[in-house]
Design an enzyme around this catalytic site. Structure first.
Site, PDB file in Angstrom:
ATOM      1  N   TRP A 101       0.543  -1.274  -0.178  1.00  0.00           N
ATOM      2  CA  TRP A 101       0.398  -0.009  -0.077  1.00  0.00           C
ATOM      3  C   TRP A 101       0.706   1.179  -0.224  1.00  0.00           C
ATOM      4  O   TRP A 101       0.606   2.639  -0.010  1.00  0.00           O
ATOM      5  CB  TRP A 101      -1.098  -0.446   0.784  1.00  0.00           C
ATOM      6  CG  TRP A 101      -2.191  -1.243   0.870  1.00  0.00           C
ATOM      7  CD1 TRP A 101      -1.696  -1.762   2.005  1.00  0.00           C
ATOM      8  CD2 TRP A 101      -3.202  -1.463  -0.232  1.00  0.00           C
ATOM      9  NE1 TRP A 101      -3.004  -2.893   1.407  1.00  0.00           N
ATOM     10  CE2 TRP A 101      -3.659  -2.278  -0.093  1.00  0.00           C
ATOM     11  CE3 TRP A 101      -3.328  -0.311  -1.201  1.00  0.00           C
ATOM     12  CZ2 TRP A 101      -4.396  -2.790  -0.781  1.00  0.00           C
ATOM     13  CZ3 TRP A 101      -4.297  -0.963  -2.577  1.00  0.00           C
ATOM     14  CH2 TRP A 101      -4.676  -2.138  -1.465  1.00  0.00           C
ATOM     15  N   ASP A 171      -2.040   6.716   6.168  1.00  0.00           N
ATOM     16  CA  ASP A 171      -3.809   5.724   4.946  1.00  0.00           C
ATOM     17  C   ASP A 171      -3.566   4.985   6.041  1.00  0.00           C
ATOM     18  O   ASP A 171      -3.051   4.122   6.558  1.00  0.00           O
ATOM     19  CB  ASP A 171      -2.613   5.127   4.122  1.00  0.00           C
ATOM     20  CG  ASP A 171      -4.194   4.295   3.520  1.00  0.00           C
ATOM     21  OD1 ASP A 171      -5.014   3.991   4.461  1.00  0.00           O
ATOM     22  OD2 ASP A 171      -2.889   3.309   3.075  1.00  0.00           O
ATOM     23  N   LYS A 195     -13.390  -1.001   5.877  1.00  0.00           N
ATOM     24  CA  LYS A 195     -13.048  -2.373   7.144  1.00  0.00           C
ATOM     25  C   LYS A 195     -13.717  -2.337   7.690  1.00  0.00           C
ATOM     26  O   LYS A 195     -14.452  -2.608   8.793  1.00  0.00           O
ATOM     27  CB  LYS A 195     -11.632  -1.632   6.782  1.00  0.00           C
ATOM     28  CG  LYS A 195     -10.977  -2.124   5.256  1.00  0.00           C
ATOM     29  CD  LYS A 195      -9.687  -2.240   5.200  1.00  0.00           C
ATOM     30  CE  LYS A 195      -9.674  -1.871   3.594  1.00  0.00           C
ATOM     31  NZ  LYS A 195      -9.327  -2.842   3.261  1.00  0.00           N
TER      32      LYS A 195
HETATM   33  N1  PMP Z   1      -4.451   1.304   1.607  1.00  0.00           N
HETATM   34  C1  PMP Z   1      -4.734  -0.060   2.495  1.00  0.00           C
HETATM   35  C2  PMP Z   1      -4.143  -0.214   3.526  1.00  0.00           C
HETATM   36  C3  PMP Z   1      -6.142  -0.878   1.879  1.00  0.00           C
HETATM   37  O1  PMP Z   1      -5.627  -1.742   3.040  1.00  0.00           O
HETATM   38  C4  PMP Z   1      -6.914  -0.933   0.487  1.00  0.00           C
HETATM   39  C5  PMP Z   1      -7.523  -1.489   0.126  1.00  0.00           C
HETATM   40  N2  PMP Z   1      -7.354  -3.171   0.621  1.00  0.00           N
HETATM   41  C6  PMP Z   1      -6.352   0.681  -0.034  1.00  0.00           C
HETATM   42  C7  PMP Z   1      -5.363   1.504   0.192  1.00  0.00           C
HETATM   43  C8  PMP Z   1      -7.016   0.809  -1.223  1.00  0.00           C
HETATM   44  O2  PMP Z   1      -8.247   1.007  -1.107  1.00  0.00           O
HETATM   45  P1  PMP Z   1      -9.259   1.149  -1.716  1.00  0.00           P
HETATM   46  O3  PMP Z   1      -9.705  -0.261  -2.973  1.00  0.00           O
HETATM   47  O4  PMP Z   1     -10.760   1.338  -1.007  1.00  0.00           O
HETATM   48  O5  PMP Z   1      -8.929   2.383  -2.919  1.00  0.00           O
END
Ligand code: PMP
Length: 360
Positions: A101, A171, A195
């Site tokens: 991420w 994030d 989540k």
């Molecule tokens: N950051 C983290 C820590 C995540 O777990 C996720 C998705 N699982 C994202 C970003 C991406 O998020 P999205 O699919 O909502 O764009």
């Protein structure tokens, strides 16, 4: 009705009470004669829903007045791009690399300037949060970027880097509202809702006013400019109305069930059941080093990929779902967000014991 234990990393379980409330409101929200889904975002009823959602979130976390709260779309993924577009004023950021991420965020940020990796746990297979000791932040960095809880590996910061006057951007997609948050340590906090907070489609941003006060460093299309959203309190365009309503119900549920202090205690208790079991087992292998373990995403493996597959197959019988690890690393992952009850974790450990007995 028969609900199952859903260990998904997201979209994930929501509190049953909240789903029931939404079901009760479905056809006729508070005598309006319509569902929230059918309601204008400019209507009086909706105005109350979005304002209450923001007020409840502020109360829940204790968000200082010099931060704006925004409910936008595009997932945390759009945040990877929007944050550098809006806030890379000098064209340079520092980033702590904890895996998938932060790498995705890095890739987008590089479109707008230099990304300086000040620490990384890549050499350790991202089995821990990078070592924060001795990090030298760039004096001219626009911000320092971290991913607080890395959903893929199940790693979580236990303390944050001290970035001095440089804004810290986090994030928090997979740990938001799982524990108290000291907002003033951050310039920006952002999180996809799917989540701990609500359905997919809502992304929450908490942004300090001084960052929004500076003009955008480049021309931006309206939707991609945080300043425009902040000025219009998330109502510049049609927001994800139903998702925000659901988040609002979750905020109220959190407030009436002991707030973030209770969640912290409850999440620690749930995670300890799993980690204690993993640590004493000579069969399962926990993936993450003790000091970096996430309370939300517990990652582990059996002794082989074949047994992992058998474990997943056997879990179906108990109606446990989504225990498969992220595709990038394989193995197993139990995501146990706020809405996963203690009984769900106990039931999973019971199955894990049975499986261990049968296969060791
Ligand atoms: N950051 C983290 C820590 C995540 O777990 C996720 C998705 N699982 C994202 C970003 C991406 O998020 P999205 O699919 O909502 O764009």
């Amino acid at each position: 009705m028969s609900r199952i234990y859903n260990f998904s990393a997201g979209p994930a379980m929501l509190p049953e009470e909240v789903l029931q409330e939404a079901a009760n409101d479905m056809l006729d929200y508070h005598d309006s004669g319509m569902s929230v889904m059918e309601m204008s975002h400019r209507s009086k009823n909706y105005d109350q829903i979005i304002k209450e959602a923001e007020a409840d979130l502020r109360k829940l976390i204790g968000i200082p007045d010099n931060y704006k709260v925004l409910f936008l779309q595009g997932g945390a993924t759009l945040g990877f791009a929007m944050i550098p577009m809006n806030f890379m004023f000098n064209g340079k950021i520092d980033l702590i690399n904890s895996g998938v991420w932060t790498k995705k965020a890095m890739k987008d940020a590089k479109l707008y300037g230099e990304v300086n990796i000040v620490a990384s746990s890549e050499e350790d297979g991202f089995k821990k949060i990078p070592d924060l000791k001795g990090i030298k932040f760039s004096k001219d960095a626009d911000y320092v970027y971290i991913c607080d809880n890395n959903t893929v590996y199940g790693t979580k910061y236990k303390e944050y880097p001290d970035t001095g006057d440089i804004p810290l951007v986090a994030d928090m997609s997979s740990c938001f509202l799982s524990e108290p948050i000291d907002v003033k340590k951050f310039g920006i906090i952002f999180a996809g809702a799917q989540k701990n907070v609500g359905p997919a489609g809502v992304t929450i941003y908490i942004i300090r006013d001084d960052l929004l006060a500076k003009p955008a460093p480049r021309p931006l299309p309206a939707y991609l400019d945080f300043r425009i959203h902040a000025e219009s309190q998330s109502l510049y365009n049609t927001p994800p109305t139903y998702g925000i309503y659901m988040c609002g119900l979750v905020f109220k549920w959190l407030l009436r069930t002991g707030g973030l202090e209770f969640r912290d205690k409850n999440n620690k208790e749930k995670a300890a059941i799993l980690y204690d079991y993993l640590d004493q087992s000579s069969f399962y292998i926990p993936r993450v080093e003790k000091a970096s373990r996430s309370l939300m995403n517990v990652t582990f493996t059996t002794p082989s990929p074949e047994l992992d597959a058998e474990f997943l197959e056997g879990a179906k019988k108990y109606r446990f779902t989504n225990l498969k690890g992220h595709k990038s690393i394989g193995g197993l992952r139990a995501s146990i967000y706020n809405a996963m009850p203690l009984d769900g974790v106990r039931a999973l450990v019971k199955y894990m014991k049975e499986f261990e007995e049968a296969h060791k």
